[in-house]
Design an enzyme around this catalytic site. Structure first.
Site, PDB file in Angstrom:
ATOM      1  N   TRP A 155       0.842  -1.208   0.000  1.00 40.76           N
ATOM      2  CA  TRP A 155       0.000   0.000   0.000  1.00 40.76           C
ATOM      3  C   TRP A 155       0.871   1.250   0.000  1.00 40.76           C
ATOM      4  CZ3 TRP A 155      -0.803  -4.277   3.125  1.00 40.76           C
ATOM      5  CH2 TRP A 155      -1.960  -5.023   2.813  1.00 40.76           C
ATOM      6  N   HIS A 177      -6.953   1.446   2.776  1.00 46.60           N
ATOM      7  CA  HIS A 177      -8.005   0.449   2.542  1.00 46.60           C
ATOM      8  C   HIS A 177      -9.064   0.578   3.638  1.00 46.60           C
ATOM      9  CE1 HIS A 177      -5.107  -2.568   4.811  1.00 46.60           C
ATOM     10  NE2 HIS A 177      -5.281  -1.448   5.440  1.00 46.60           N
ATOM     11  N   ARG A 203      -4.406   6.064  -2.324  1.00 41.21           N
ATOM     12  CA  ARG A 203      -3.129   5.425  -2.641  1.00 41.21           C
ATOM     13  C   ARG A 203      -2.211   6.429  -3.309  1.00 41.21           C
ATOM     14  NH1 ARG A 203      -4.384  -0.384  -3.148  1.00 41.21           N
ATOM     15  NH2 ARG A 203      -5.706  -0.678  -1.319  1.00 41.21           N
ATOM     16  N   GLN A 217     -13.753   1.520  -1.666  1.00 43.44           N
ATOM     17  CA  GLN A 217     -13.670   0.091  -1.371  1.00 43.44           C
ATOM     18  C   GLN A 217     -14.870  -0.318  -0.535  1.00 43.44           C
ATOM     19  OE1 GLN A 217     -10.086  -1.001   0.733  1.00 43.44           O
ATOM     20  NE2 GLN A 217      -9.086  -1.654  -1.164  1.00 43.44           N
ATOM     21  N   VAL A 260      -5.300 -11.944   7.078  1.00 45.13           N
ATOM     22  CA  VAL A 260      -6.115 -13.162   6.975  1.00 45.13           C
ATOM     23  C   VAL A 260      -5.220 -14.393   6.863  1.00 45.13           C
ATOM     24  CG1 VAL A 260      -8.298 -12.257   6.060  1.00 45.13           C
ATOM     25  CG2 VAL A 260      -6.356 -12.607   4.511  1.00 45.13           C
ATOM     26  N   ALA A 314     -13.233 -12.238   6.213  1.00 48.68           N
ATOM     27  CA  ALA A 314     -13.210 -10.816   5.847  1.00 48.68           C
ATOM     28  C   ALA A 314     -12.939 -10.745   4.353  1.00 48.68           C
ATOM     29  CB  ALA A 314     -12.113 -10.089   6.620  1.00 48.68           C
TER      30      ALA A 314
HETATM   31  N1  DAH Z   1      -7.484  -4.490   2.199  1.00 50.81           N
HETATM   32  C1  DAH Z   1      -7.094  -5.176   0.997  1.00 50.81           C
HETATM   33  C2  DAH Z   1      -6.568  -4.205  -0.030  1.00 50.81           C
HETATM   34  O1  DAH Z   1      -6.878  -3.062   0.040  1.00 50.81           O
HETATM   35  C3  DAH Z   1      -8.247  -5.958   0.445  1.00 50.81           C
HETATM   36  C4  DAH Z   1      -8.586  -7.124   1.297  1.00 50.81           C
HETATM   37  C5  DAH Z   1      -7.990  -8.331   1.108  1.00 50.81           C
HETATM   38  C6  DAH Z   1      -9.477  -6.973   2.331  1.00 50.81           C
HETATM   39  C7  DAH Z   1      -8.260  -9.434   1.892  1.00 50.81           C
HETATM   40  C8  DAH Z   1      -9.786  -8.082   3.162  1.00 50.81           C
HETATM   41  C9  DAH Z   1      -9.164  -9.286   2.890  1.00 50.81           C
HETATM   42  O2  DAH Z   1     -10.646  -7.983   4.165  1.00 50.81           O
HETATM   43  O3  DAH Z   1      -9.452 -10.363   3.703  1.00 50.81           O
HETATM   44  O4  DAH Z   1      -5.861  -4.564  -0.888  1.00 50.81           O
END
Ligand code: DAH
Length: 346
Positions: A155, A177, A203, A217, A260, A314
């Site tokens: 990020w 995010h 970003r 998002q 995760v 998630a």
């Molecule tokens: N936060 C991640 C992103 O911005 C996206 C994401 C991936 C969210 C996996 C989640 C997850 O909750 O389990 O790239």
């Protein structure tokens, strides 16, 4: 005698020749005013010999009456004409078509966000929110991404300059995010729960047709005693099928996200070709749509929940990307240019 006739002829001509109320008033002053022609005659009567005076006076008064009557008549004619002219000028053609009112419309991202919220709502998900200016703790540390973790490079971050906040993890940034909302929500609520958190993220990167420095998002989180990825797959299939109005397949590919374990990349059937293979899906029949996984024990712990008691999934995806697929929009930057020709199509 003859000068009365002469005066009458002249005055009547002037009265009839007056082409406006103002001109008529001039004529009135000229003959009947304080030093008007007839007034002078009347005044001069005192010098007329006694025997003629009565007769002359009578005639003069008769003439005055004639002129006054004539002036009144002309005045009302002129006023009528004025009125007619005014009415003609102000005439409104009620049969003409009206002017169009330009109504505003909802932004396509608002439209789709509301649709998405509604669909998840039918599956029992409620909407949660978090701040766009976030702390390093919620955006990274609490999500199992400590300061020296290489995953932070996933990020590109806008850090907020200013007062150096000494406390570890308290530096401010624009959230990269919506995942920090997971932590904030779990800190303040006890499972079981299911939420979605739509919102703007930022970003620090170069823009092109599929990248913007800000976009939207949607985070999802479902926690309970025995929530699994099987639940996730069903939720995702229901959501996509309803949004796109046709049967949608979902598949998970193993992937890595620090918050995760296991983590997955989520693909859906290509909307364009229905899975047969086309240029949009590079002949694979699948399009990448989201990231997901089972909430990492460290994330439960940093939110104050015991990972031995709870488990859940998630996920997160870009709302812009989903809107682009649904409305067939070729460039993400169109959402932020406010070109009315683009916006009024929604
Ligand atoms: N936060 C991640 C992103 O911005 C996206 C994401 C991936 C969210 C996996 C989640 C997850 O909750 O389990 O790239």
């Amino acid at each position: 005698m003859s000068n009365f006739d002469e005066l009458k002829r002249e005055a009547l001509l002037a009265i009839q020749g007056a082409e406006s109320v103002v001109r008529l008033r001039d004529v009135e002053v000229k003959y009947l005013g304080r030093s008007g022609r007839l007034t002078e005659v009347l005044r001069g009567l005192k010098d007329v010999p006694e025997n003629e005076r009565k007769e002359k006076g009578k005639e003069a008064n008769a003439l005055r009456e004639v002129l006054e009557r004539e002036i009144a008549k002309c005045q009302s004619q002129l006023q009528d004409a004025d009125h007619e002219r005014k009415l003609a000028a102000e005439k409104i053609d009620i049969t003409r078509p009206g002017k169009k009112h330009h109504k505003g419309s909802l932004h396509p991202l608002t439209v789709i966000r509301r649709d998405i919220e509604q669909i998840f709502g039918t599956m029992g998900f409620t909407v949660a929110e978090g701040p766009e200016v976030e702390t390093e703790f919620y955006n990274f540390d609490a999500l199992n991404i400590p300061a020296d973790h290489p995953a932070r490079d996933m990020w590109d971050t806008f850090w907020i300059k200013g007062k150096k906040l000494k406390t570890e993890g308290k530096k401010l940034l624009l959230r990269t995010h919506t995942s920090p909302v997971q932590v904030r929500y779990m800190q303040t609520h006890t499972p079981p729960f299911r939420i979605i958190a739509p919102g703007r993220v930022f970003r620090y990167e170069a823009t092109d047709a599929s990248h913007e420095i800000q976009f939207y998002q949607l985070e999802g989180l479902m926690v309970g005693r025995d929530i699994s990825l099987a639940h996730f797959k069903q939720v995702m299939q229901t959501f996509l099928g309803t949004l796109f109005g046709k049967d949608m397949n979902v598949r998970l590919r193993p992937s890595y996200f620090p918050f995760v374990e296991p983590g997955a990349e989520v693909d859906m059937s290509c909307v364009q070709c229905g899975g047969r293979g086309c240029s949009v899906c590079k002949q694979t029949g699948w399009v990448e749509i989201a990231g997901a996984g089972m909430v990492h024990p460290h994330v439960f712990a940093s939110a104050g929940l015991n990972p031995k008691d709870w488990q859940g999934f998630a996920f997160g995806f870009g709302i812009d990307r989903v809107a682009m697929m649904k409305y067939k929009i070729p460039d993400i930057r169109m959402f932020y240019q406010n070109d009315v020709r683009f916006l009024k199509q929604f």
